[in-house]
Design an enzyme around this catalytic site. Structure first.
Site, PDB file in Angstrom:
ATOM      1  N   HIS A  84     -18.779  16.829 -16.829  1.00 12.89           N
ATOM      2  CA  HIS A  84     -18.997  15.603 -17.597  1.00 12.89           C
ATOM      3  C   HIS A  84     -19.945  14.705 -16.826  1.00 12.89           C
ATOM      4  O   HIS A  84     -19.893  14.671 -15.596  1.00 12.89           O
ATOM      5  CB  HIS A  84     -17.661  14.873 -17.816  1.00 12.89           C
ATOM      6  CG  HIS A  84     -17.732  13.868 -18.911  1.00 12.89           C
ATOM      7  ND1 HIS A  84     -18.173  12.588 -18.709  1.00 12.89           N
ATOM      8  CD2 HIS A  84     -17.450  13.982 -20.231  1.00 12.89           C
ATOM      9  CE1 HIS A  84     -18.149  11.946 -19.870  1.00 12.89           C
ATOM     10  NE2 HIS A  84     -17.727  12.767 -20.809  1.00 12.89           N
ATOM     11  N   ASP A 124     -12.905  18.708 -24.511  1.00 17.23           N
ATOM     12  CA  ASP A 124     -13.114  19.835 -25.421  1.00 17.23           C
ATOM     13  C   ASP A 124     -12.442  21.124 -24.963  1.00 17.23           C
ATOM     14  O   ASP A 124     -12.412  22.100 -25.706  1.00 17.23           O
ATOM     15  CB  ASP A 124     -14.626  20.085 -25.581  1.00 17.23           C
ATOM     16  CG  ASP A 124     -15.318  18.910 -26.250  1.00 17.23           C
ATOM     17  OD1 ASP A 124     -14.758  18.402 -27.236  1.00 17.23           O
ATOM     18  OD2 ASP A 124     -16.383  18.485 -25.784  1.00 17.23           O
TER      19      ASP A 124
HETATM   20  N1  CMC Z   1     -20.719  25.177 -16.011  1.00 19.58           N
HETATM   21  C1  CMC Z   1     -21.445  25.491 -14.895  1.00 19.58           C
HETATM   22  N2  CMC Z   1     -22.149  24.600 -14.195  1.00 19.58           N
HETATM   23  C2  CMC Z   1     -22.146  23.343 -14.610  1.00 19.58           C
HETATM   24  C3  CMC Z   1     -21.422  22.924 -15.753  1.00 19.58           C
HETATM   25  C4  CMC Z   1     -20.692  23.898 -16.448  1.00 19.58           C
HETATM   26  N3  CMC Z   1     -19.996  23.562 -17.551  1.00 19.58           N
HETATM   27  N4  CMC Z   1     -21.592  21.616 -15.956  1.00 19.58           N
HETATM   28  C5  CMC Z   1     -22.408  21.192 -14.968  1.00 19.58           C
HETATM   29  N5  CMC Z   1     -22.739  22.232 -14.151  1.00 19.58           N
HETATM   30  C6  CMC Z   1     -23.550  22.160 -12.926  1.00 19.58           C
HETATM   31  C7  CMC Z   1     -25.029  22.036 -13.249  1.00 19.58           C
HETATM   32  O1  CMC Z   1     -25.652  23.285 -13.356  1.00 19.58           O
HETATM   33  C8  CMC Z   1     -25.522  21.230 -12.076  1.00 19.58           C
HETATM   34  O2  CMC Z   1     -25.617  22.115 -10.978  1.00 19.58           O
HETATM   35  P1  CMC Z   1     -26.780  21.886  -9.847  1.00 19.58           P
HETATM   36  O3  CMC Z   1     -26.462  20.561  -9.227  1.00 19.58           O
HETATM   37  O4  CMC Z   1     -26.634  23.044  -8.936  1.00 19.58           O
HETATM   38  O5  CMC Z   1     -28.087  21.879 -10.589  1.00 19.58           O
HETATM   39  C9  CMC Z   1     -24.367  20.276 -11.777  1.00 19.58           C
HETATM   40  O6  CMC Z   1     -23.196  20.966 -12.229  1.00 19.58           O
HETATM   41  C10 CMC Z   1     -24.484  18.928 -12.474  1.00 19.58           C
HETATM   42  O7  CMC Z   1     -24.582  19.162 -13.868  1.00 19.58           O
HETATM   43  P2  CMC Z   1     -25.622  18.468 -14.848  1.00 19.58           P
HETATM   44  O8  CMC Z   1     -26.043  19.430 -15.899  1.00 19.58           O
HETATM   45  O9  CMC Z   1     -26.699  17.803 -14.064  1.00 19.58           O
HETATM   46  O10 CMC Z   1     -24.686  17.356 -15.467  1.00 19.58           O
HETATM   47  P3  CMC Z   1     -24.957  16.484 -16.767  1.00 19.58           P
HETATM   48  O11 CMC Z   1     -24.256  15.207 -16.524  1.00 19.58           O
HETATM   49  O12 CMC Z   1     -26.410  16.418 -17.086  1.00 19.58           O
HETATM   50  O13 CMC Z   1     -24.255  17.309 -17.949  1.00 19.58           O
HETATM   51  C11 CMC Z   1     -22.552  18.164 -19.370  1.00 19.58           C
HETATM   52  C12 CMC Z   1     -22.956  17.057 -18.381  1.00 19.58           C
HETATM   53  C13 CMC Z   1     -21.236  17.784 -19.993  1.00 19.58           C
HETATM   54  C14 CMC Z   1     -23.627  18.265 -20.458  1.00 19.58           C
HETATM   55  C15 CMC Z   1     -22.438  19.497 -18.598  1.00 19.58           C
HETATM   56  O14 CMC Z   1     -21.410  19.406 -17.633  1.00 19.58           O
HETATM   57  C16 CMC Z   1     -22.188  20.683 -19.539  1.00 19.58           C
HETATM   58  O15 CMC Z   1     -23.152  21.262 -20.065  1.00 19.58           O
HETATM   59  N6  CMC Z   1     -20.874  21.051 -19.782  1.00 19.58           N
HETATM   60  C17 CMC Z   1     -20.561  22.087 -20.735  1.00 19.58           C
HETATM   61  C18 CMC Z   1     -20.608  21.496 -22.154  1.00 19.58           C
HETATM   62  C19 CMC Z   1     -19.423  20.582 -22.442  1.00 19.58           C
HETATM   63  O16 CMC Z   1     -18.288  20.898 -22.139  1.00 19.58           O
HETATM   64  N7  CMC Z   1     -19.720  19.430 -23.066  1.00 19.58           N
HETATM   65  C20 CMC Z   1     -18.690  18.466 -23.481  1.00 19.58           C
HETATM   66  C21 CMC Z   1     -18.758  17.200 -22.679  1.00 19.58           C
HETATM   67  S1  CMC Z   1     -17.290  16.167 -22.865  1.00 19.58           S
HETATM   68  C22 CMC Z   1     -17.165  15.715 -24.503  1.00 19.58           C
HETATM   69  C23 CMC Z   1     -18.362  15.123 -25.102  1.00 19.58           C
HETATM   70  O17 CMC Z   1     -19.100  14.337 -24.515  1.00 19.58           O
HETATM   71  O18 CMC Z   1     -18.614  15.437 -26.264  1.00 19.58           O
END
Ligand code: CMC
Length: 432
Positions: A309, A367
């Site tokens: 998140h 989720d």
């Molecule tokens: N699985 C594997 N690696 C992950 C995940 C994951 N679910 N989420 C984040 N990471 C890694 C990412 O690759 C990055 O690694 P590095 O620092 O080595 O590059 C690090 O963790 C930070 O992640 P980010 O992508 O920069 O984080 P963000 O804040 O841009 O994205 C997110 C947040 C929720 C989009 C992401 O965690 C994700 O894609 N999660 C899976 C989808 C999900 O469950 N979404 C629902 C969010 S909660 C409810 C809502 O808002 O609707």
């Protein structure tokens, strides 16, 4: 709130210094007020994806991502899910305080008596293919509400704003249930005024004219909790979309429809559908290590859905409530052994014990467990994100109202760092 604190920005080329005011909120980090930065320095700030930007002031919701705390108007989400109904939380978000008995009864009456949708709206559904994703249907029919309710479209009239707010909160479950019935090829079920909000929603989704339908109080309470847990979450992607759309003074039905489109993506509300697809793909507990490795592999686009998140660097408190709710719902439905729940629990354990997830502070989010409950209740996976939208509508509406009622409202207009070609001479087509 204004403070005496300032933040000094120094241009290392010229040595010039600029003092920027610092504002304090009631909770959370202070913010540097950059509103005059461009006018005074000629510079913008650069923050794609808004990792360091507070886009507005808001009194509705506070998240402490490090501690895993979520509060609406000062009440924790745990207290609200334990003690309140969804409509009480809706009132709290809209009006600022929990209602007393009289206020609650009045509010419930208004919502209940707005649940019917214009009969002509039924015809819109026939235009969609039966196999259309229900989120596609929702984007269309919610925007279409603005073509029916002309008497509440004047956003500067507080009474009309209130009526639109009530209409949206009341009609969204009706439209969601209709989208579900349409996909099944079953007749639409009209709302029933003797049922509460969650009961009525389950009734409209699962009743058929051929036989009586009994709404289980355990399932109705679980549905109510799910709606509370999704009600608002400060300036997430869909809420920011609603605010930006609303800042142009577009009508509230159009704005909420834009929120639904933004929610649809798998990085946001679409994750609940994606979690179930992922758990099915994993298929058995012994394949978990393989998928954990895939999620860690930067050359593989696979991510653990329902994990991570932008704001929470701790357990999402909503996931905690839902995890506990899973057992209650499965018990009520007599599901003794849900293989996907077993996989989800083991996957959570494996991820939380893995350095990759620990170092990046990746925890289950809202989720991760919601889909298992919704599947057990009988919802198809395509409906999961629609259910998120049903709960979130009150948050979108309350945030939209708060923005419109702000005396300093101006259209939202981000700027950019241009990286395209510099000015060049036009070349006629025969010379290209
Ligand atoms: N699985 C594997 N690696 C992950 C995940 C994951 N679910 N989420 C984040 N990471 C890694 C990412 O690759 C990055 O690694 P590095 O620092 O080595 O590059 C690090 O963790 C930070 O992640 P980010 O992508 O920069 O984080 P963000 O804040 O841009 O994205 C997110 C947040 C929720 C989009 C992401 O965690 C994700 O894609 N999660 C899976 C989808 C999900 O469950 N979404 C629902 C969010 S909660 C409810 C809502 O808002 O609707």
């Amino acid at each position: 709130m204004k403070t005496d604190k300032t933040f000094t920005l120094r241009n290392d080329e010229t040595g010039e210094e600029f003092k920027l005011p610092v504002l304090d909120g009631i909770e959370g980090p202070s913010v540097i007020d950059v509103r005059k930065l461009y006018g005074e320095t000629g510079y913008f700030t650069f923050d794609p994806s808004y990792t360091s930007t507070a886009s507005c002031k808001s009194r509705l919701t506070f998240i402490d991502g490090d501690e895993g705390v979520l509060m609406h108007r000062g009440y924790t989400i745990e207290e609200l899910t334990e003690n309140s109904t969804f409509l009480e939380v809706a009132y709290l978000l809209l009006e600022g305080d929990l209602p007393n008995k009289k206020q609650y009864d009045e509010f419930e009456h208004h919502i209940t008596y707005h649940t019917l949708v214009h009969e002509q709206l039924h015809k819109f559904f026939q235009g969609f293919r039966r196999d259309a994703h229900p989120m596609a249907v929702m984007c269309g029919v919610v925007a279409a509400l603005s073509s029916f309710y002309h008497d509440s479209l004047d956003i500067w009239d507080p009474k009309q704003r209130e009526i639109s707010a009530h209409r949206l909160i009341a009609k969204i479950p009706t439209l969601a249930a209709m989208a579900h019935k349409y996909a099944l090829g079953q007749p639409f079920v009209y709302p029933r005024n003797d049922l509460n909000y969650a009961e009525n929603f389950l009734h409209m989704c699962f009743a058929v004219p051929a036989e009586p339908y009994h709404v289980s109080p355990v399932l109705a309470r679980a549905m109510d909790k799910i709606l509370i847990l999704h009600a608002d979450h400060e300036q997430n992607a869909s809420t920011s979309t609603v605010r930006l759309a609303g800042s142009s003074q577009a009508n509230p039905f159009a704005c909420i429809s834009s929120g639904i489109t933004s929610l649809w993506g798998p990085a946001h509300g679409g994750a609940n559908q994606a979690v179930l697809a992922m758990l099915r793909e994993i298929g058995s507990v012994d394949r978990i290590p393989e998928f954990i490795e895939k999620a860690k592999d930067k050359d593989d686009p696979f991510r653990l859905m329902g994990f991570g998140h932008r704001v929470y660097k701790n357990y999402d408190p909503r996931a905690g409530v839902l995890k506990a709710s899973c057992d209650e719902v499965l018990d009520e439905l007599g599901v003794e052994n849900e293989p996907l729940l077993a996989i989800a629990r083991e996957l959570e354990k494996a991820a939380l014990a893995d350095d990759y997830f620990v170092e990046r502070k990746l925890f289950p989010n809202v989720d991760f467990y919601s889909g298992i409950i919704l599947k057990a209740m009988g919802f198809p996976e395509e409906m999961f994100t629609v259910l998120f939208a049903v709960g979130r509508t009150v948050g979108w509406v309350a945030q939209w109202k708060e923005m419109i009622e702000e005396p300093t409202l101006r259209i939202g207009r981000p700027r950019q760092l241009y990286t395209g070609p510099a000015k060049r001479d036009y070349v006629p087509i025969d010379k290209r």
